[in-house]
Design a protein around this motif. Structure first.
Motif, mmCIF file in Angstrom:
data_model
loop_
_atom_site.group_PDB
_atom_site.id
_atom_site.type_symbol
_atom_site.label_atom_id
_atom_site.label_comp_id
_atom_site.label_asym_id
_atom_site.label_seq_id
_atom_site.Cartn_x
_atom_site.Cartn_y
_atom_site.Cartn_z
ATOM 1 N N GLU A 266 0.829 -1.204 0.000
ATOM 2 C CA GLU A 266 0.000 0.000 0.000
ATOM 3 C C GLU A 266 0.865 1.256 0.000
ATOM 4 O O GLU A 266 0.607 2.211 -0.738
ATOM 5 N N GLU A 267 1.917 1.255 0.834
ATOM 6 C CA GLU A 267 2.797 2.421 0.869
ATOM 7 C C GLU A 267 3.548 2.579 -0.445
ATOM 8 O O GLU A 267 3.747 3.702 -0.936
ATOM 9 N N LEU A 268 3.974 1.457 -1.025
ATOM 10 C CA LEU A 268 4.707 1.526 -2.284
ATOM 11 C C LEU A 268 3.819 2.034 -3.418
ATOM 12 O O LEU A 268 4.252 2.841 -4.253
ATOM 13 N N TYR A 269 2.570 1.571 -3.451
ATOM 14 C CA TYR A 269 1.655 2.030 -4.502
ATOM 15 C C TYR A 269 1.412 3.529 -4.395
ATOM 16 O O TYR A 269 1.356 4.243 -5.405
ATOM 17 N N LEU A 270 1.260 4.032 -3.170
ATOM 18 C CA LEU A 270 1.083 5.470 -2.984
ATOM 19 C C LEU A 270 2.290 6.248 -3.505
ATOM 20 O O LEU A 270 2.167 7.363 -4.004
ATOM 21 N N LEU A 271 3.483 5.632 -3.403
ATOM 22 C CA LEU A 271 4.714 6.265 -3.863
ATOM 23 C C LEU A 271 4.977 6.007 -5.345
ATOM 24 O O LEU A 271 6.042 6.369 -5.860
ATOM 25 N N GLY A 272 4.029 5.356 -6.012
ATOM 26 C CA GLY A 272 4.189 5.111 -7.440
ATOM 27 C C GLY A 272 5.194 4.026 -7.761
ATOM 28 O O GLY A 272 5.771 4.012 -8.859
ATOM 29 N N ILE A 273 5.412 3.111 -6.832
ATOM 30 C CA ILE A 273 6.372 2.017 -7.034
ATOM 31 C C ILE A 273 5.587 0.762 -7.403
ATOM 32 O O ILE A 273 4.785 0.262 -6.601
ATOM 33 N N PRO A 274 5.796 0.221 -8.602
ATOM 34 C CA PRO A 274 4.948 -0.873 -9.099
ATOM 35 C C PRO A 274 5.347 -2.249 -8.577
ATOM 36 O O PRO A 274 5.872 -3.083 -9.314
ATOM 37 N N ALA A 275 5.103 -2.495 -7.289
ATOM 38 C CA ALA A 275 5.351 -3.826 -6.729
ATOM 39 C C ALA A 275 4.420 -4.826 -7.412
ATOM 40 O O ALA A 275 3.214 -4.600 -7.490
ATOM 41 N N LYS A 276 4.975 -5.923 -7.884
ATOM 42 C CA LYS A 276 4.196 -6.863 -8.693
ATOM 43 C C LYS A 276 3.987 -8.206 -8.012
ATOM 44 O O LYS A 276 2.885 -8.727 -7.989
ATOM 45 N N THR A 277 5.057 -8.808 -7.475
ATOM 46 C CA THR A 277 4.931 -10.157 -6.909
ATOM 47 C C THR A 277 5.395 -10.190 -5.462
ATOM 48 O O THR A 277 6.229 -9.386 -5.035
ATOM 49 N N ARG A 278 4.858 -11.134 -4.732
ATOM 50 C CA ARG A 278 5.277 -11.411 -3.352
ATOM 51 C C ARG A 278 5.177 -12.903 -3.144
ATOM 52 O O ARG A 278 4.229 -13.540 -3.604
ATOM 53 N N HIS A 279 6.147 -13.480 -2.444
ATOM 54 C CA HIS A 279 6.081 -14.929 -2.184
ATOM 55 C C HIS A 279 7.108 -15.346 -1.154
ATOM 56 O O HIS A 279 8.050 -14.616 -0.846
ATOM 57 N N ASN A 280 6.913 -16.551 -0.627
ATOM 58 C CA ASN A 280 7.918 -17.176 0.230
ATOM 59 C C ASN A 280 9.125 -17.545 -0.617
ATOM 60 O O ASN A 280 8.980 -18.057 -1.728
ATOM 61 N N GLU A 281 10.313 -17.331 -0.075
ATOM 62 C CA GLU A 281 11.536 -17.802 -0.732
ATOM 63 C C GLU A 281 11.928 -19.174 -0.166
ATOM 64 O O GLU A 281 11.171 -19.795 0.569
#
Length: 722
Positions: A266-281
């Motif tokens: 949410e914070e990244l989207y507000l800053l215009g940062i296009p976070a795309k994926t999230r997962h366990n490594e």
């Protein structure tokens, strides 16, 4: 915050990300609202072409930016920059000032937007500046959008900038990156022109950094001096379960971690940062976040913001964020896979193979340019990602080794081999996977498989530089990639043009040049397992550098040919390159000194007292058993087992005391070494091996001591308690 549109929730319902994406950035939408049309067009022209803004335009931009920031609750502004510390820096100034008659007003001028003056004396300069030479300048990078950062009770307008000295030397990591992007553009346009493509005004490089990290509970972090001081565990025995069941990778994300990820996004989207994926490594409690591609300088800014936002959110959620490349021995470390590509601004990707790569001459030329650059400057590329953390990581799972090779995949290998032999007599077709099940569709198949062990792998229409460390800013490796690419493109262009000038037909000249370079760069292409001994043997036979630690890697920056490349392309002067070499060596030596002293502290205040106390209790218990053995019917075998355990504990404690004394002497000797390379070599060859010997004994003792007597949080707790 005054602007309700910045809240991702509306009436308790989740809003579409697109409706608030970039709400805290001075992006095109904000510019259109706040800038006169002609000012907006001039600024966009600067962003797209790199042309300078006039002072008048800058003043208009500053006024619009100030009005936008104030409407969104900002009270201060800062020039946000990247000194040679591996992190960011900022000095906040209030918009508030007093008019000539003492009236308080908010003011922000074009001059304040374009240039700031922080104290340069306390930032690393690698010898370019002395302590008493304090003046430095920050200069606005208009191609990277300004943004608002929430912190404490206020909001601050952050303006991405470069950082230079009073005499104009780059004191940061961003200035060389921007210079290298200019170099890439000039060289690529020149090469495209020879290929017959004349309608390209600017070429740039793009990047996307896959950020890996660990989360541990803050209460455990607070009890580990090694994590606090160095970012990694200097002691810690592996639990029975680590990652051997391979059940964490892409597994269900724990709810507490998922909430952390959602807040970060949410914070990244507000800053215009296009976070795309999230997962366990792969490792327990290891995770990844990855963005959509952006221009390399914006991607570099955004990756630093990603790390900053994650740290802040982790703190709120009761986590400690670990960005070290190898925070836990015995399990996977963390990297930052740097996906890199090159293309015309707003248009074609120059590394796109198309449906028939063997007939796509433009793609092949730029592919061979990459091979040429990486092969010729592999030592510099290795140096760009050298660090204490990466020295621990390189060569383990998910971490390419210290030998830089390139993976292309079977099809492209076949294409290059065919060109080299002069027999391009096959045609590729779009590849699909037929799963043999009527209810499932055919799947498109990539031209290359993924080689997870390769440091530099082609992955469809880009290269993935997998050796970048998780804690490292990506400005440096991308600057090096851009510069070696500019040089390689120029050399290819000159070779083709020389043949054309001698009377060779253009297509023939291109093909002959490609054939020669494919043969010359063949040693750097490696299709096998980069973790295997076979690679080590292949590297020796092919003459590939095998730079196993940071001091070895940094020596590549001493080689005259490498130094002249940076100077020739205006990326780093000889003095600026020397400063970076000195700074990197100094940070390496100081970092290991901190680690060694932290280990020294932990041994003397935690481990040795804990083991000694337990030994005393165990000895008393054993003596009591001896006295009562016949009375309670204790067998000789049991009594012997208890005695053996006590003797083993005593022997290991004695060994640890000797090794602690040895560590003390090693640290003392390090302090007396004046030459930086000698000190760095000593760190790699003596200090770290001594620390490893200490750790081996201390970790064995951890498994022998009653848990109630061992004060340090264990791996089991840190890795498996959410």
């Amino acid at each position: 915050m005054n602007n309700h549109k910045e809240d991702p929730l509306e009436n308790g319902n989740r809003k579409a990300v697109s409706s608030y994406f970039g709400a805290l950035t001075f992006d095109q939408k904000a510019m259109l609202k706040k800038l006169p049309k002609e000012v907006y067009k001039a600024l966009q022209n600067t962003i797209k072409t790199g042309k300078k803004l006039s002072p008048e335009i800058a003043a208009a931009v500053a006024h619009g930016m100030k009005e936008w920031a104030l409407e969104n609750g900002a009270t201060h502004y800062t020039h946000w920059f990247q000194p040679m510390t591996g992190s960011t820096a900022e000095k906040h100034d209030a918009f508030l000032t007093l008019d000539s008659d003492g009236t308080p007003i908010e003011r922000f001028s074009g001059g304040q937007l374009i240039q700031g003056e922080p104290d340069a004396s306390s930032f690393p300069s690698g010898g370019m500046r002395t302590t008493f030479e304090a003046r430095g300048y920050t200069a606005w990078d208009p191609t990277s959008p300004a943004f608002l950062m929430k912190g404490g009770k206020d909001v601050t307008l952050c303006i991405p900038t470069v950082f230079i000295s009073y005499h104009g030397e780059a004191l940061d990591e961003k200035t060389p990156l921007l210079r290298s992007m200019d170099a890439v553009s000039s060289s690529a346009i020149k090469l495209l022109g020879i290929l017959g493509v004349d309608n390209v005004s600017r070429v740039t490089t793009y990047a996307g950094a896959e950020q890996e990290y660990f989360l541990v509970d803050k209460k455990f972090y607070a009890m580990r001096p090694d994590l606090i001081m160095s970012g990694r565990t200097l002691l810690g025995a592996m639990p029975p379960k680590g990652q051997q069941l391979e059940d964490h990778y892409f597994g269900s994300i724990p709810n507490r971690v998922l909430e952390f990820m959602q807040d970060v996004e949410e914070e990244l989207y507000l800053l215009g940062i296009p976070a795309k994926t999230r997962h366990n490594e792969v490792a327990p409690h290891q995770f990844e976040i990855a963005p959509i591609f952006e221009r390399a300088n914006i991607a570099a800014d955004h990756n630093l913001l990603v790390m900053e936002v994650m740290r802040r959110v982790a703190e709120k959620k009761g986590f400690a964020l670990l960005m070290h490349e190898k925070p836990f021995a015995g399990i996977n470390g963390s990297g930052k896979h740097n996906n890199w590509s090159i293309g015309a601004v707003g248009g074609m990707n120059l590394l796109e193979p198309g449906d028939t790569p063997e007939s796509n001459i433009q793609f092949l030329v730029f592919l061979v340019a990459v091979l040429k650059g990486v092969f010729k400057r592999s030592g510099v590329l290795r140096a760009s990602i050298a660090s204490i953390g990466n020295d621990h990581r390189l060569g383990a799972n998910e971490a390419p080794p210290a030998v830089v090779t390139v993976f292309l995949g079977d099809l492209l290998e076949k294409v290059l081999d065919a060109i080299e032999s002069g027999k391009v007599d096959f045609a590729t077709e779009k590849q699909v996977l037929n799963l043999g099940l009527a209810q499932l569709p055919e799947l498109n198949k990539d031209y290359t498989d993924r080689n997870r062990t390769s440091p530099f792998a082609f992955t469809g229409n880009k290269f993935e530089f997998r050796a970048v460390g998780s804690s490292q800013p990506i400005s440096v490796p991308n600057m090096v990639l851009n510069t070696l690419m500019a040089e390689a493109m120029d050399e290819l262009a000159d070779a083709i043009q020389a043949k054309i000038d001698s009377g060779v037909e253009k297509d023939t000249a291109i093909l002959e040049t490609l054939r020669a370079e494919i043969t010359a760069t063949k040693p750097v292409r490696y299709q096998g397992d980069n973790y295997s001994e076979d690679l080590q043997d292949a590297a020796a036979k092919r003459g590939l550098p095998n730079l196993r630690n940071t001091p070895q890697a940094m020596r590549a920056l001493l080689e005259p040919e490498n130094r002249s490349m940076f100077d020739r392309y205006g990326v780093l002067s000889d003095q600026e390159l020397t400063s970076r070499l000195n700074t990197r060596l100094e940070r390496y030596i100081k970092g290991i000194d901190i680690e060694a002293r932290t280990l020294q502290l932990m041994l003397k205040t935690f481990v040795i007292p804990d083991v000694s106390e337990y030994q005393g209790e165990l000895a008393g218990s054993y003596n009591g058993l001896v006295e009562a053995a016949s009375r309670i019917g204790l067998s000789d075998k049991t009594l012997k087992s208890q005695g053996d355990h006590l003797r083993e504990l005593a022997d290991n404690l004695a060994s640890l005391l000797d090794l602690t004394t040895e560590l003390d002497a090693v640290i003392e000797k390090l302090d007396a070494i004046e030459d930086e390379f000698d000190a760095a070599d000593y760190c790699a060859e003596v200090v770290l091996p001594t620390m490893d010997k200490v750790r081996e004994v201390a970790d064995h003792l951890e498994l022998m001591v009653d848990r109630s007597k061992w004060e340090l949080p264990t791996y089991s707790e840190m890795l498996f308690e959410h």
